[in-house]
Structures are given as C-alpha cells and as structure tokens.
Design a protein around this motif. Structure first.
Motif, PDB file in Angstrom:
ATOM      1  N   GLN A 153       0.830  -1.197   0.000  1.00 27.02           N
ATOM      2  CA  GLN A 153       0.000   0.000   0.000  1.00 27.02           C
ATOM      3  C   GLN A 153       0.866   1.249   0.000  1.00 27.02           C
ATOM      4  OE1 GLN A 153      -3.466   0.247  -0.154  1.00 27.02           O
ATOM      5  NE2 GLN A 153      -2.898   2.372  -0.531  1.00 27.02           N
ATOM      6  N   GLN A 154       0.815   2.006  -1.102  1.00 28.65           N
ATOM      7  CA  GLN A 154       1.564   3.261  -1.177  1.00 28.65           C
ATOM      8  C   GLN A 154       0.895   4.297  -0.281  1.00 28.65           C
ATOM      9  OE1 GLN A 154       2.581   4.503  -5.163  1.00 28.65           O
ATOM     10  NE2 GLN A 154       2.833   6.646  -4.554  1.00 28.65           N
ATOM     11  N   THR A 155       1.700   5.028   0.498  1.00 30.96           N
ATOM     12  CA  THR A 155       1.146   5.970   1.465  1.00 30.96           C
ATOM     13  C   THR A 155       1.433   7.429   1.122  1.00 30.96           C
ATOM     14  OG1 THR A 155       3.125   5.710   2.843  1.00 30.96           O
ATOM     15  CG2 THR A 155       1.233   4.317   3.358  1.00 30.96           C
ATOM     16  N   SER A 156       2.212   7.684   0.084  1.00 29.55           N
ATOM     17  CA  SER A 156       2.513   9.060  -0.293  1.00 29.55           C
ATOM     18  C   SER A 156       2.415   9.205  -1.798  1.00 29.55           C
ATOM     19  CB  SER A 156       3.916   9.467   0.179  1.00 29.55           C
ATOM     20  OG  SER A 156       4.292  10.707  -0.376  1.00 29.55           O
ATOM     21  N   ALA A 157       1.716  10.251  -2.242  1.00 31.09           N
ATOM     22  CA  ALA A 157       1.553  10.463  -3.674  1.00 31.09           C
ATOM     23  C   ALA A 157       2.837  10.913  -4.343  1.00 31.09           C
ATOM     24  CB  ALA A 157       0.462  11.512  -3.914  1.00 31.09           C
ATOM     25  N   ASN A 196       6.355   6.298  -0.365  1.00 32.62           N
ATOM     26  CA  ASN A 196       6.440   5.463   0.837  1.00 32.62           C
ATOM     27  C   ASN A 196       5.337   4.404   0.802  1.00 32.62           C
ATOM     28  OD1 ASN A 196       8.255   7.465   1.323  1.00 32.62           O
ATOM     29  ND2 ASN A 196       7.320   8.202   3.198  1.00 32.62           N
ATOM     30  N   ALA A 197       5.607   3.251   1.420  1.00 32.06           N
ATOM     31  CA  ALA A 197       4.661   2.145   1.304  1.00 32.06           C
ATOM     32  C   ALA A 197       4.728   1.239   2.521  1.00 32.06           C
ATOM     33  CB  ALA A 197       4.964   1.335   0.037  1.00 32.06           C
ATOM     34  N   SER A 198       3.661   0.462   2.717  1.00 30.33           N
ATOM     35  CA  SER A 198       3.623  -0.540   3.781  1.00 30.33           C
ATOM     36  C   SER A 198       2.962  -1.806   3.237  1.00 30.33           C
ATOM     37  CB  SER A 198       2.863  -0.023   5.007  1.00 30.33           C
ATOM     38  OG  SER A 198       1.505   0.200   4.674  1.00 30.33           O
ATOM     39  N   ILE A 199       3.051  -2.891   4.014  1.00 32.60           N
ATOM     40  CA  ILE A 199       2.545  -4.192   3.578  1.00 32.60           C
ATOM     41  C   ILE A 199       1.224  -4.498   4.273  1.00 32.60           C
ATOM     42  CG2 ILE A 199       3.005  -6.668   3.546  1.00 32.60           C
ATOM     43  CD1 ILE A 199       5.948  -6.015   3.606  1.00 32.60           C
ATOM     44  N   ARG A 249     -10.839   0.619   4.326  1.00 35.40           N
ATOM     45  CA  ARG A 249     -10.526   1.474   3.179  1.00 35.40           C
ATOM     46  C   ARG A 249      -9.295   0.974   2.421  1.00 35.40           C
ATOM     47  NH1 ARG A 249     -15.061   2.409   4.814  1.00 35.40           N
ATOM     48  NH2 ARG A 249     -15.909   4.500   5.077  1.00 35.40           N
ATOM     49  N   LEU A 250      -9.301   1.279   1.111  1.00 33.92           N
ATOM     50  CA  LEU A 250      -8.196   0.934   0.209  1.00 33.92           C
ATOM     51  C   LEU A 250      -7.942  -0.578   0.177  1.00 33.92           C
ATOM     52  CD1 LEU A 250      -5.764   3.844   1.123  1.00 33.92           C
ATOM     53  CD2 LEU A 250      -7.331   3.714  -0.817  1.00 33.92           C
ATOM     54  N   LEU A 251      -9.041  -1.337   0.214  1.00 34.36           N
ATOM     55  CA  LEU A 251      -8.927  -2.793   0.199  1.00 34.36           C
ATOM     56  C   LEU A 251      -9.886  -3.376  -0.844  1.00 34.36           C
ATOM     57  CD1 LEU A 251      -7.996  -5.513   1.401  1.00 34.36           C
ATOM     58  CD2 LEU A 251      -9.909  -5.320   3.006  1.00 34.36           C
ATOM     59  N   ASP A 295      -5.048  13.047  -3.204  1.00 40.78           N
ATOM     60  CA  ASP A 295      -6.032  11.976  -3.050  1.00 40.78           C
ATOM     61  C   ASP A 295      -5.382  10.741  -2.415  1.00 40.78           C
ATOM     62  OD1 ASP A 295      -7.849  13.607  -4.245  1.00 40.78           O
ATOM     63  OD2 ASP A 295      -8.008  12.458  -6.114  1.00 40.78           O
ATOM     64  N   ASP A 296      -6.236   9.853  -1.884  1.00 41.02           N
ATOM     65  CA  ASP A 296      -5.741   8.559  -1.434  1.00 41.02           C
ATOM     66  C   ASP A 296      -5.134   7.812  -2.623  1.00 41.02           C
ATOM     67  OD1 ASP A 296      -6.854   9.106   1.056  1.00 41.02           O
ATOM     68  OD2 ASP A 296      -8.776   8.201   0.498  1.00 41.02           O
ATOM     69  N   ILE A 297      -4.083   7.064  -2.370  1.00 43.18           N
ATOM     70  CA  ILE A 297      -3.427   6.312  -3.445  1.00 43.18           C
ATOM     71  C   ILE A 297      -3.987   4.894  -3.469  1.00 43.18           C
ATOM     72  CG2 ILE A 297      -1.227   5.559  -4.404  1.00 43.18           C
ATOM     73  CD1 ILE A 297      -1.659   8.599  -4.238  1.00 43.18           C
ATOM     74  N   TRP A 298      -4.515   4.479  -4.625  1.00 43.87           N
ATOM     75  CA  TRP A 298      -5.157   3.174  -4.716  1.00 43.87           C
ATOM     76  C   TRP A 298      -4.642   2.331  -5.890  1.00 43.87           C
ATOM     77  CZ3 TRP A 298      -7.971   2.833  -9.267  1.00 43.87           C
ATOM     78  CH2 TRP A 298      -8.398   4.039  -9.836  1.00 43.87           C
ATOM     79  N   THR A 299      -3.779   2.895  -6.733  1.00 43.58           N
ATOM     80  CA  THR A 299      -3.152   2.116  -7.801  1.00 43.58           C
ATOM     81  C   THR A 299      -1.831   2.784  -8.167  1.00 43.58           C
ATOM     82  OG1 THR A 299      -3.453   1.106  -9.983  1.00 43.58           O
ATOM     83  CG2 THR A 299      -4.321   3.333  -9.691  1.00 43.58           C
TER      84      THR A 299
END
Length: 718
Positions: free
Chosen positions: A148-152, A156-159, A612-614, A699-703
């Motif tokens: 999951q990317q956390t910054s546009a 940055n990302a997490s699992i 969210r984001l799932l 915006d939230d990052i979803w792809t």
C-alpha cells in the motif's frame, strides 16, 4: 541352482555419509543399489547398512539434498572391518527441498504443521530483475498480500496481509525484528533482494512465535549463507523512469571461516508522468552495505556477526522546485532523509547432532528526518532484540524452549510539550512442541507469555499476555494434505501507521491512555498435488482465513484539528479465502494463478464499514517459459477490484500486465522488463493533486501513480 545361489550370495556392507567441508554426518542421505528399488537412508549417525547384496560389481548411488550426487563401485564379496566413509561435496545449485526457519524447527515445508508460504530463489531472482532496489515487487505480486503506497509524491509504502493495516504485519530479516515503528513507512523500500535465498510468510496471528505486531502475519526475509564454492553476483539496471541500480553480492567459506557481502546503490531522477508538475517518483539516492562474518570454531559451533548500514535521501513534490529551486509559484516538497544501522550476533551450538542452543541479538538504530514547507519531523528509534532458545529433538518430537527481550525507544528530536517520545519494553518466554504423531498426522503447539510495559510522559501501562497457538498437518495420501491452525495475537500502541504517515505526523498528539490491541484467528487449507503422465505436474491449494481484532486503535480529530488515537470497543474482522494453482508442463512451461477474496470490516465505521483501500477481489496470473540456465520469458496479469476511499467513494477496478525476458550467456545474463505496459495509473481516472501549487492536497493512493515502466540490465554470476 548353483548359479542362482552364487548370484544371490549373502553380502552385507555399511556406509557412513558425511559432508566433505566439515566432516559432519549427514542424516537422511539416500543410497540406492544399481538403480533398483533396493535403497537405504542414513540414520542419525549418518550410517546405512545393506544386506543380501549379490556378488559381483555393484554400483551405489548416494544422494542428499544440497549435495552433489556420488557413485561408489564395489566388487563383492569384500571383507569390511569398518563402515566406508563417503564424503559429499555441496551442490552448486540451491536446495530443491524447502527448509523453513521461521518456525525455529528447521523442518522441510512438507513436514511443517504451521502453514508457511515461501517465495524461493528463482522467483526472487525474477522479481529483482524488475526492481533491484527493494523487495516491494516480490511482495506486491503475491496472493493475499498487497503493498500500500502511502505518499503520492514520495512513494512510501507498507505491507498488508489479508486486508489488515501494515502495522499488524511483522517484518523480519533472518528472524530479527528491526523494521517496525518509526521505520515502517520506509521498511520494504530499504530491504534489497540481492542477498536473499528465500522469503517465508506466515499468515494469521503469529504472536506466539514472535511477539507483538504479528496479528496479520509475519514476513521473514532469509539471507543466503556461504558455501565452499565461492559465489559472486553483480547487477546493473536502468529504467525509463530514471532509476539506476548497481549492486553486488559475494560469499564464500572454508572449514573455519566464511563471509558474505552485499553492496547496493540506487539513483532515481524525479519523474512526473502526467505533467502536473508533481513527482510520481521522488528524486532519491540510497546506499546499502551489509557485511557478515561466519566463524566455525568446530563442527558443532557457528558464530555469525553482521552489520547492515543503509542511508537514503528522497525528495518529492513540485518537480520545478526539485530541479531548479523554489520560487513564488513552486514551493511544495516532501523530503525523507533516513539512516539505518543494524548490528547482529548469532551463536549456534549443536549437541549430540540433534539439539541446538542458539543466542541471537541485534541493536538497531534508525534516524529519520521528514520535511515539508514550514514543518519538519525528526526522530531517532533505538531497538534492542535478544533471543535465547534451545531446540531438543527426540525420535518423534521437537521441543523448543526460549526467552527474549525487546526494547524499543522512540525520541523526537524537537522536544516540546507535544513530543511523541514512546518506550516499549517486553520480556517473553515461549515453548513449542512439534510432534510427529503418525506418518500422516503432525501437530505443532506453542505458548508464549509476554510481560510488556509501554509509556511516555503522559501515561504508563503494563500488560501480561498468554498467547497459545496450535497447528495440525494431516496427509491423507501422497496427493492430498490439509493444515489447520490458529492462535492469539497482540499489538502494542504506536503513532506510526499508514494514515499518520500520509500527513507526516503533523498536528498529531502523543499517545495517551491507549491500550494494546488483541486478536484471535486462524487459517485452514487443503492441498492437492499430482502428476499427469510424465509431462504434467499440478498443485492446487485452497485456504480460508479469519482474524478478529479487539481494542482497535482508531485515528480521530478534535475541534482544534489535532489528530489523536483512541481505543474502540467495536472490533475489526477480516475473513476470506485464497485459491492458488500451479501447473507445470515438461518443466518448461509454468502457469501460476491466485485469487483472493477479502471481506474486512471495521465495526466502528459509520454507514460503510469496509476497510478502506482494500479490494474484495484480486486475481494474479503468470505464465512462464524457462529453459534452465539458458532463457526465460514470462507474462503476468493482475486484476484489482473496486476499493473504498476514506471519503466513501469507490475506485474503478483495473488490470495491469507485465512482460519479462532473460537470456543467459554463460556467466552473463541480460534481462528486459515491461512492467504495467498497459499504463494503468491513477491520474488516468482523476488528478491525484488538488489545489494550487503552493498548497496542494492529495487523493488517497489506490493504484500505480508512475504508470508503465521499462527496464533492462545485465547480471554477472561467477
């Protein structure tokens, strides 16, 4: 009759099989007579005895996983006083049988009751061609796992495992927990794949094995260990998005000493694919060096000393500012400067060839400086981990007794009344039993007790946890098997989550009276393997999962626009299933398919309770043609279903495709990749950046944000 009696004369012979490099006995070596069904397996002392051997010249074939095959020719009758000693050389190839270390028993995956998924060296090698800088590609394309990317702008990302937030997954490197807390947003971006031999994944509550933070599961990155034959690997990679990777890994050992060395540097130019003046990929440079020294004082003792150092600097935001400096219209940036140093010591002492006493200790220092216009957040994170265990192997059981201590200390650099300092101390005792009840039934049970204290200047709390777990493996026959397992888990409070990462912890209040989160859950699967004729191999796996988290911490905002965490009495539930299929044709064509259904709900959310984001549905497809050590080509396709955003809108579903090829020329291989070549990216649906250049929102990052990526490189293996 006389001829028959002579041909089948009664001869006996004994063999002792040992490793050539240190003369240690090899249990489980297979010795076959004249390619017949007459064979024997060495016992705990490396001894195998043959009876009723016919007179004449006989050929014995000796095999052991990880060693070169050896043929021994003996003319019978022969007078033997002592067993014949056979010394096997280590194989240049990687082990064909997968050995699991995350459960601490070092069993083969076929005989491990706990459900462990592995990503093996071949797949790691393929994915590292696509992204040599870090392991994000390896995990992103695994069934049931998402990155999951956390910054546009900074990437940055997490699992996420089984739909749960990244803070519920514990990341390990060779069993050391050095990647949580303040480092979580950058952790997977700072683990290179070049020195990995295997990735082991345990899904579902696993706190009984590794303590806090393993509610969703554990991902353990296993490093390669040196062999007698030297191994040198080099890689150079260049992509169209401006990334350059240069790396090397070397390892070698002799009887008394060995070493491994990883060195990798990455450069990324600022990249703006949609021409909105904001980076999809930040300008960055990072460097990692990781030497390890292996000492073998005798056949039963191994001492491993290592030190991993990583330095990284990432700047995203307004690309005009990054390239030319700030002006009145271009002032926004996001900077992440980090330094990580991890020192490790691992001492293993074998006794009676079966038992193992092990002491592991690590000291990790992580420093991070986050900057945006008119705001910065700096901090230092100290982590100390020590684990002592004793493995006792009996005829049908493996018993593990252990204890560990964990100290985690975060200190904010700019001390104010709202400083986010936080200290967590944990002392744990654990016991695990693995029992081969029958040839078909294997049981693994364990229990951990953790005493933990966490505090800051506002409050202090002490918790005591009793964490049982049990796993069962049942082999119905050579084709069918099933694993069922479950246990409890917990997570101590933290400020550093995916949500707080998105706004750089600005206006975030310190933790106050927050309790630990608790969980229970489990997995159950059925596995089928078969061969169809001489050409086809088929493997199918169906797994179901469920996890419930209570005392969930939720992020709220007060009337003064400050963010704070609170516990809720409403649980988080994640349930679903994963379906995996692997079909191999003549060892050349390989088809992989994986489908994940995840229904994760946060009961505390109003109206729409979906996490969210799932995506509820994900599909992974990969077709690979490979002629070993010659040529490989692969095509991949991934479908991701709709996702809910934090504003309650739903995203579009999307497909992404990738193509890779690699050609080997002796010791040199050349590879090319086209990742996401259909150019799926978020800005094709809506601009990710909103508002003026001087004060943007995202915006939230979803792809994908960077779109299609092409890269090519050269690898050298000596």
């Amino acid at each position: 009759m006389l001829c028959i009696t002579t041909t089948y004369a009664q001869n006996s012979f004994k063999f002792t099989v040992k490793a050539a490099y240190n003369k240690s006995v090899l249990q489980g070596a297979t010795i076959t007579l004249n390619n017949t069904k007459l064979k024997n397996v060495t016992n705990d002392e490396g001894l195998a005895t043959f009876n009723n051997i016919p007179d004449g010249k006989q050929v014995f074939k000796v095999n052991h996983i990880g060693f070169e095959e050896k043929n021994i020719t003996i003319s019978f009758p022969v007078d033997q006083q002592n067993p014949m000693e056979i010394l096997l050389e280590q194989s240049e190839d990687e082990l064909e049988e997968v050995i699991i270390s995350s459960t601490r028993t070092s069993r083969s995956i076929q005989n491990t009751p706990t459900r462990v998924e592995t990503i093996e060296l071949e797949e790691i090698d393929e994915k590292s061609n696509m992204r040599p800088a870090n392991v994000s590609m390896i995990l992103h394309e695994s069934t049931g796992i998402s990155v999951q990317q956390t910054s546009a702008t900074s990437g940055n990302a997490s699992i996420r495992i089984q739909g749960l937030d990244g803070r519920y997954t514990q990341l390990l490197k060779d069993g050391y927990a050095s990647f949580g807390n303040f480092a979580s947003g950058l952790s997977i971006l700072e683990i290179p794949p070049l020195d990995l031999s295997q990735v082991e994944i345990i899904k579902g509550p696993a706190s009984t094995l590794y303590g806090a933070g393993a509610i969703a599961g554990v991902v353990n990155f296993i490093s390669r260990t040196p062999r007698e034959k030297a191994d040198y690997n080099f890689i150079i990679n260049q992509s169209n998005v401006g990334q350059t990777n240069i790396g090397a890994f070397a390892m070698k050992r002799n009887k008394k000493i060995g070493y491994s060395l990883l060195a990798l540097t990455n450069f990324q130019k600022p990249y703006d694919v949609d021409k909105d003046d904001f980076t999809e990929l930040p300008k960055s440079k990072d460097f990692t060096i990781h030497p390890k020294l292996f000492i073998y004082p005798n056949e039963k003792t191994t001492l491993i000393i290592g030190n991993a150092f990583t330095k990284s600097d990432r700047t995203g935001g307004d690309i005009v500012l990054i390239k030319n400096g700030a002006d009145n219209n271009h002032t926004y940036f996001e900077n992440n400067a980090s330094l990580r140093n991890t020192s490790t010591v691992d001492l293993s002492i074998k006794s009676a060839e079966k038992d193992l006493f092990r002491v592991k200790s690590s000291f990790n220092y992580f420093k991070r400086d986050i900057g945006i216009p008119n705001y910065s957040f700096k901090g230092d994170n100290y982590n100390v981990y020590t684990d002592i265990s004793y493995l006792k192997n009996l005829k049908t059981q493996s018993l593990i007794f252990g204890a560990n201590l964990v100290y985690d200390d975060f200190r904010e650099a700019n001390q104010t009344v709202l400083a986010k300092d936080f200290i967590t101390k944990t002392a744990g005792l654990y016991f695990q039993q693995t029992w081969d009840a029958t040839e078909k039934l294997k049981l693994e049970s364990g229990i951990r007790t953790d005493l933990t204290n966490f505090h800051n200047s506002l409050y202090s709390k002490t918790d005591f946890f009793i964490l049982p777990r049990v796993s069962i493996l049942y082999k119905f026959n050579d084709h069918w098997s099933s694993r069922i397992g479950g246990g409890l888990g917990y997570k101590t409070p933290t400020l550093f989550t995916e949500q707080t990462e998105t706004f750089q912890y600005q206006n975030l209040l310190p933790l106050n009276n927050i309790k630990s989160e608790k969980s229970y859950g489990g997995t159950a699967d059925i596995n089928y393997k078969t061969s169809i004729g001489d050409d086809w191999l088929v493997s199918l796996n169906q797994m179901f999962f469920y996890t419930k988290i209570s005392n969930s911490t939720i992020l709220l905002q007060d009337i003064n626009n400050f963010f704070y965490f609170s516990n809720t009495s409403q649980p988080v539930n994640s349930l679903g299933f994963e379906s995996n299929a692997k079909i191999i044709f003549r060892e050349y064509f390989k088809l992989f398919a994986g489908y994940t259904f995840t229904n994760a709900k946060a009961k505390y959310l109003p109206v729409i309770q979906d996490i969210r984001l799932l995506p509820k549905n994900k599909l992974n497809l990969a077709l690979l043609y490979e002629k070993e050590r010659n040529f490989k080509i692969g095509l991949e396709g991934y479908f991701t279903d709709k996702q809910y955003l934090y504003n309650n809108f739903q995203t579009n579903p999307f497909w992404e495709f990738g193509l890779m090829a690699e050609k080997v020329f002796g010791k040199i291989s050349v590879f090319i990749n086209a990742e996401n070549f259909t150019d799926t990216r978020q800005s094709r649906y809506k601009s990710v950046v909103n508002g003026p250049h001087n004060n943007p929102t995202f915006d939230d990052i979803w792809t994908h944000t960077e779109g299609r990526t092409f890269n090519a490189g050269v690898k050298l293996k000596l």
